[in-house]
Design a protein around this motif. Structure first.
Motif, PDB file in Angstrom:
ATOM      1  N   LEU A   1      -6.992   1.582   4.681  1.00 54.88           N
ATOM      2  CA  LEU A   1      -7.856   0.504   4.907  1.00 54.88           C
ATOM      3  C   LEU A   1      -9.234   0.756   5.262  1.00 54.88           C
ATOM      4  O   LEU A   1      -9.800  -0.167   5.270  1.00 54.88           O
ATOM      5  CB  LEU A   1      -7.183  -0.276   5.943  1.00 54.88           C
ATOM      6  CG  LEU A   1      -5.534  -0.829   5.640  1.00 54.88           C
ATOM      7  CD1 LEU A   1      -4.927  -1.415   6.827  1.00 54.88           C
ATOM      8  CD2 LEU A   1      -5.852  -1.883   4.579  1.00 54.88           C
ATOM      9  N   ALA A   2      -9.447   2.035   5.458  1.00 55.66           N
ATOM     10  CA  ALA A   2     -10.865   2.349   5.986  1.00 55.66           C
ATOM     11  C   ALA A   2     -12.012   1.956   5.221  1.00 55.66           C
ATOM     12  O   ALA A   2     -11.861   2.023   3.909  1.00 55.66           O
ATOM     13  CB  ALA A   2     -10.871   3.937   6.027  1.00 55.66           C
ATOM     14  N   GLY A   3     -12.975   1.104   5.612  1.00 50.13           N
ATOM     15  CA  GLY A   3     -14.034   0.871   4.834  1.00 50.13           C
ATOM     16  C   GLY A   3     -14.048  -0.523   4.349  1.00 50.13           C
ATOM     17  O   GLY A   3     -15.034  -1.304   4.281  1.00 50.13           O
ATOM     18  N   ARG A   4     -12.809  -1.114   4.216  1.00 54.20           N
ATOM     19  CA  ARG A   4     -12.722  -2.503   3.846  1.00 54.20           C
ATOM     20  C   ARG A   4     -12.921  -3.329   4.914  1.00 54.20           C
ATOM     21  O   ARG A   4     -13.426  -4.516   4.645  1.00 54.20           O
ATOM     22  CB  ARG A   4     -11.312  -2.497   3.225  1.00 54.20           C
ATOM     23  CG  ARG A   4     -11.226  -2.288   1.413  1.00 54.20           C
ATOM     24  CD  ARG A   4     -11.183  -0.943   1.475  1.00 54.20           C
ATOM     25  NE  ARG A   4     -10.716  -0.682  -0.108  1.00 54.20           N
ATOM     26  CZ  ARG A   4     -10.241   0.630  -0.453  1.00 54.20           C
ATOM     27  NH1 ARG A   4      -9.870   1.480   0.664  1.00 54.20           N
ATOM     28  NH2 ARG A   4     -10.099   0.794  -1.624  1.00 54.20           N
ATOM     29  N   ARG A   5     -12.554  -2.943   6.043  1.00 50.45           N
ATOM     30  CA  ARG A   5     -12.668  -3.834   7.156  1.00 50.45           C
ATOM     31  C   ARG A   5     -14.018  -4.450   7.400  1.00 50.45           C
ATOM     32  O   ARG A   5     -14.575  -5.513   7.755  1.00 50.45           O
ATOM     33  CB  ARG A   5     -11.924  -3.277   8.361  1.00 50.45           C
ATOM     34  CG  ARG A   5     -10.556  -3.235   8.483  1.00 50.45           C
ATOM     35  CD  ARG A   5     -10.109  -2.454   9.620  1.00 50.45           C
ATOM     36  NE  ARG A   5      -8.515  -2.246   9.685  1.00 50.45           N
ATOM     37  CZ  ARG A   5      -7.779  -2.822  10.319  1.00 50.45           C
ATOM     38  NH1 ARG A   5      -8.113  -3.966  10.859  1.00 50.45           N
ATOM     39  NH2 ARG A   5      -6.352  -2.501  10.349  1.00 50.45           N
ATOM     40  N   GLU A   6     -15.190  -3.384   7.352  1.00 51.76           N
ATOM     41  CA  GLU A   6     -16.302  -3.527   7.524  1.00 51.76           C
ATOM     42  C   GLU A   6     -17.045  -4.368   6.361  1.00 51.76           C
ATOM     43  O   GLU A   6     -17.930  -5.195   6.751  1.00 51.76           O
ATOM     44  CB  GLU A   6     -17.186  -1.934   7.491  1.00 51.76           C
ATOM     45  CG  GLU A   6     -16.633  -1.281   8.788  1.00 51.76           C
ATOM     46  CD  GLU A   6     -15.450  -0.575   8.692  1.00 51.76           C
ATOM     47  OE1 GLU A   6     -14.959  -0.404   9.873  1.00 51.76           O
ATOM     48  OE2 GLU A   6     -14.962  -0.543   7.649  1.00 51.76           O
ATOM     49  N   LYS A   7     -16.512  -4.092   5.065  1.00 51.01           N
ATOM     50  CA  LYS A   7     -16.936  -4.778   4.034  1.00 51.01           C
ATOM     51  C   LYS A   7     -16.436  -6.280   4.058  1.00 51.01           C
ATOM     52  O   LYS A   7     -17.278  -7.195   3.546  1.00 51.01           O
ATOM     53  CB  LYS A   7     -16.634  -4.129   2.824  1.00 51.01           C
ATOM     54  CG  LYS A   7     -17.078  -4.760   1.367  1.00 51.01           C
ATOM     55  CD  LYS A   7     -16.510  -4.143   0.186  1.00 51.01           C
ATOM     56  CE  LYS A   7     -17.265  -4.595  -0.978  1.00 51.01           C
ATOM     57  NZ  LYS A   7     -16.738  -3.901  -2.448  1.00 51.01           N
TER      58      LYS A   7
ATOM     59  N   ILE B   1       0.950  -1.058  -0.121  1.00 51.24           N
ATOM     60  CA  ILE B   1       0.028   0.091  -0.081  1.00 51.24           C
ATOM     61  C   ILE B   1       0.901   1.189  -0.065  1.00 51.24           C
ATOM     62  O   ILE B   1       1.834   1.131   0.831  1.00 51.24           O
ATOM     63  CB  ILE B   1      -1.025   0.131   1.194  1.00 51.24           C
ATOM     64  CG1 ILE B   1      -1.883  -1.025   1.262  1.00 51.24           C
ATOM     65  CG2 ILE B   1      -1.861   1.400   1.291  1.00 51.24           C
ATOM     66  CD1 ILE B   1      -2.958  -1.281   2.425  1.00 51.24           C
ATOM     67  N   ASP B   2       0.520   2.297  -0.877  1.00 44.85           N
ATOM     68  CA  ASP B   2       1.295   3.367  -0.945  1.00 44.85           C
ATOM     69  C   ASP B   2       0.333   4.660  -0.765  1.00 44.85           C
ATOM     70  O   ASP B   2       0.961   5.750  -0.614  1.00 44.85           O
ATOM     71  CB  ASP B   2       2.084   3.579  -2.314  1.00 44.85           C
ATOM     72  CG  ASP B   2       1.065   3.621  -3.542  1.00 44.85           C
ATOM     73  OD1 ASP B   2       0.002   4.053  -3.203  1.00 44.85           O
ATOM     74  OD2 ASP B   2       1.679   3.847  -4.620  1.00 44.85           O
ATOM     75  N   GLY B   3      -0.715   4.334  -0.546  1.00 46.83           N
ATOM     76  CA  GLY B   3      -1.716   5.535  -0.181  1.00 46.83           C
ATOM     77  C   GLY B   3      -2.264   6.267  -1.365  1.00 46.83           C
ATOM     78  O   GLY B   3      -3.045   7.288  -1.183  1.00 46.83           O
ATOM     79  N   SER B   4      -1.735   6.062  -2.742  1.00 45.98           N
ATOM     80  CA  SER B   4      -2.396   6.807  -3.932  1.00 45.98           C
ATOM     81  C   SER B   4      -3.582   6.164  -4.258  1.00 45.98           C
ATOM     82  O   SER B   4      -4.170   5.240  -4.255  1.00 45.98           O
ATOM     83  CB  SER B   4      -1.348   6.347  -4.939  1.00 45.98           C
ATOM     84  OG  SER B   4      -1.213   5.145  -5.297  1.00 45.98           O
ATOM     85  N   PRO B   5      -4.353   7.136  -4.741  1.00 43.67           N
ATOM     86  CA  PRO B   5      -5.593   6.715  -5.595  1.00 43.67           C
ATOM     87  C   PRO B   5      -5.781   5.661  -6.537  1.00 43.67           C
ATOM     88  O   PRO B   5      -6.628   4.750  -6.509  1.00 43.67           O
ATOM     89  CB  PRO B   5      -6.162   8.157  -6.158  1.00 43.67           C
ATOM     90  CG  PRO B   5      -5.477   9.106  -5.461  1.00 43.67           C
ATOM     91  CD  PRO B   5      -4.199   8.591  -5.244  1.00 43.67           C
ATOM     92  N   ALA B   6      -4.420   5.556  -7.095  1.00 44.73           N
ATOM     93  CA  ALA B   6      -4.242   4.219  -8.098  1.00 44.73           C
ATOM     94  C   ALA B   6      -4.253   3.127  -7.380  1.00 44.73           C
ATOM     95  O   ALA B   6      -4.270   2.065  -8.173  1.00 44.73           O
ATOM     96  CB  ALA B   6      -2.934   4.504  -9.032  1.00 44.73           C
ATOM     97  N   GLY B   7      -3.917   3.068  -6.185  1.00 41.76           N
ATOM     98  CA  GLY B   7      -3.395   1.887  -5.484  1.00 41.76           C
ATOM     99  C   GLY B   7      -4.940   1.201  -4.730  1.00 41.76           C
ATOM    100  O   GLY B   7      -4.819   0.220  -4.347  1.00 41.76           O
ATOM    101  N   ALA B   8      -5.989   1.999  -5.174  1.00 45.74           N
ATOM    102  CA  ALA B   8      -7.320   1.575  -4.459  1.00 45.74           C
ATOM    103  C   ALA B   8      -7.846   0.038  -4.887  1.00 45.74           C
ATOM    104  O   ALA B   8      -8.358  -0.711  -4.319  1.00 45.74           O
ATOM    105  CB  ALA B   8      -8.399   2.654  -4.582  1.00 45.74           C
ATOM    106  N   ALA B   9      -7.660  -0.119  -6.224  1.00 44.92           N
ATOM    107  CA  ALA B   9      -8.137  -1.291  -6.960  1.00 44.92           C
ATOM    108  C   ALA B   9      -7.400  -2.493  -6.370  1.00 44.92           C
ATOM    109  O   ALA B   9      -8.028  -3.701  -5.920  1.00 44.92           O
ATOM    110  CB  ALA B   9      -7.767  -1.105  -8.229  1.00 44.92           C
TER     111      ALA B   9
END
Length: 295
Positions: A220-226, A154-162
């Motif tokens: 990581l926010a939101g993914r833990r809940e999903k 993870i680098d925190g960039s928008p491109a890394g969301a996928a």
């Protein structure tokens, strides 16, 4: 059965390993499996069918048919309930598999094909496909397996969301833990707001590291809940990304990276870290890039 996993077949050892991985992926996803062999006529010196110069059954189509049948049998040995189909397509492998990726959920390829140069760890088709495919690409070494975690860079960039979304989904499918690693140095960490305007470059000790921990938490926010069933192991490492991920990949069953990070040059389809992982990681590598519209 919904969904589609595509795997490139060429008869090489890594391609057969890719077939086994693709069959397992299709089974986990409840998806169909498509075995694809691509060929280019000008570079082949065998006829498309038996001729008077060939022994019966020795033509190209028969040879390729045997390779595809062997691949299908290998897939059935891993996932006998998966519906598999064989496809023979004229065209170079990169173009054919890129087109296949437009309707696939996942494309799986071996790290090196029969046409690779001796000494190369990863062939050019695998690297270029990871940069151009319209869905995630999994690149498989000859030796696969392992029961370690899913490793996510993870680098925190928008491109890394996928890549984050893919890694969480993959960890859930496999019933594996997810080790989410974010690396930073004083050269690539964003400078936090100064505590004293008169000293714009002075910060409290540990401010940079604290900022990087927040970045990882926000990514990581939101993914833990999903994905509540996925056990997440977040880790912030001060050091080079390439070195840290390569070493961590020794105990991982899969490494997931994005195509380009926050340090990438505009216009590049595949960043230097992603390329380094394809060439040097010790486990199977998945590259997931933000493609927007798949069409």
């Amino acid at each position: 059965m919904s969904g589609l996993v595509v795997v490139g077949v060429d008869g090489s050892a890594t391609a057969l390993a890719a077939v086994e991985t693709a069959a397992q992926e299709a089974q986990w996803r409840g998806a169909r499996l498509r075995l694809v062999y691509a060929f280019v006529l000008p570079t082949l010196y065998a006829p498309l069918g038996p001729s008077t110069l060939d022994a019966p059954g020795s033509g190209l189509r028969e040879s390729v048919g045997r390779l595809l049948t062997e691949a299908e049998e290998r897939a059935a040995g891993v996932a006998p309930d998966v519906q598999a189909t064989q496809v023979l397509v004229e065209g170079d492998p990169l173009t054919v598999l890129e087109e296949q990726s437009r309707t696939a959920d996942l494309v799986v390829v071996g790290s090196r094909g029969l046409g690779g140069f001796l000494g190369l760890i990863v062939g050019s088709t695998a690297v270029r496909l990871a940069a151009r495919a319209r869905c995630p690409v999994v690149v498989v070494r000859e030796q696969v397996g392992g029961t370690g975690p899913i490793l996510l860079g993870i680098d925190g960039s928008p491109a890394g969301a996928a890549a984050i979304d893919f890694a969480f989904a993959e960890a859930e499918l496999r019933g594996a833990a997810l080790r989410a690693v974010h690396c930073w140095t004083t050269w690539n960490a964003p400078m936090p707001p100064p505590q004293d305007e008169s000293m714009p470059y002075a910060n409290e000790p540990g401010a940079l590291e604290a900022g990087e921990k927040r970045l990882l938490s926000e990514a990581l926010a939101g993914r833990r809940e999903k994905f509540p069933a996925v056990r997440v192991e977040p880790e912030v490492v001060r050091g080079g990304t390439r070195e840290a991920l390569i070493e961590a990949s020794r105990s991982a069953q899969l490494l997931v990276v994005g195509a380009r990070g926050r340090g990438g040059f505009t216009g590049l389809l595949l960043g230097s870290v992603s390329q380094a992982m394809l060439h040097h990681a010790h486990c199977t590598v998945a590259v997931a890039r933000d493609t927007g519209s798949r069409r």
